[in-house]
Design an enzyme around this catalytic site. Sequence first.
Site, PDB file in Angstrom:
ATOM      1  N   GLU A   4      52.448  77.451  60.421  1.00  0.00           N
ATOM      2  CA  GLU A   4      50.508  77.217  60.704  1.00  0.00           C
ATOM      3  C   GLU A   4      49.594  76.284  59.259  1.00  0.00           C
ATOM      4  O   GLU A   4      48.862  76.127  59.461  1.00  0.00           O
ATOM      5  CB  GLU A   4      49.956  78.438  60.329  1.00  0.00           C
ATOM      6  CG  GLU A   4      49.975  79.598  59.126  1.00  0.00           C
ATOM      7  CD  GLU A   4      49.385  80.461  59.946  1.00  0.00           C
ATOM      8  OE1 GLU A   4      48.901  81.362  59.151  1.00  0.00           O
ATOM      9  OE2 GLU A   4      49.149  81.213  60.701  1.00  0.00           O
ATOM     10  N   GLU A   5      50.512  75.892  58.381  1.00  0.00           N
ATOM     11  CA  GLU A   5      50.588  75.302  57.062  1.00  0.00           C
ATOM     12  C   GLU A   5      50.986  73.629  57.359  1.00  0.00           C
ATOM     13  O   GLU A   5      51.793  72.731  57.999  1.00  0.00           O
ATOM     14  CB  GLU A   5      51.115  75.107  56.366  1.00  0.00           C
ATOM     15  CG  GLU A   5      50.534  77.166  56.023  1.00  0.00           C
ATOM     16  CD  GLU A   5      51.232  77.581  54.732  1.00  0.00           C
ATOM     17  OE1 GLU A   5      52.068  77.158  54.404  1.00  0.00           O
ATOM     18  OE2 GLU A   5      50.830  78.788  54.181  1.00  0.00           O
TER      19      GLU A   5
END
Length: 85
Positions: A4-5
């Site tokens: 999610e980065e």
Amino acid sequence: YGGEEFLVCLVECTPDEVASVAECIRRESVQATVSFRRKDVRFTLSGGAVFVRGKGPEAMKLVERADRFLYQAKREGKNRVVFQG
């Protein structure tokens, strides 16, 4: 960069420009909606940013520093950018 980065590298920018770009990405992201299973989903974005003048430390050290600021932003209430200029 990770599940999610994501990672953004800016070169030849001032600290103010880095902070401005990071805040612009955050602001634009929270205004967007994503359709998922027939529902509109909104989300927040927390970020960590690092500014280095000159040659600076190696790339992975920068990523580690930015990652620490990312988690600081999450601890401080999410939907913010923590920046070290």
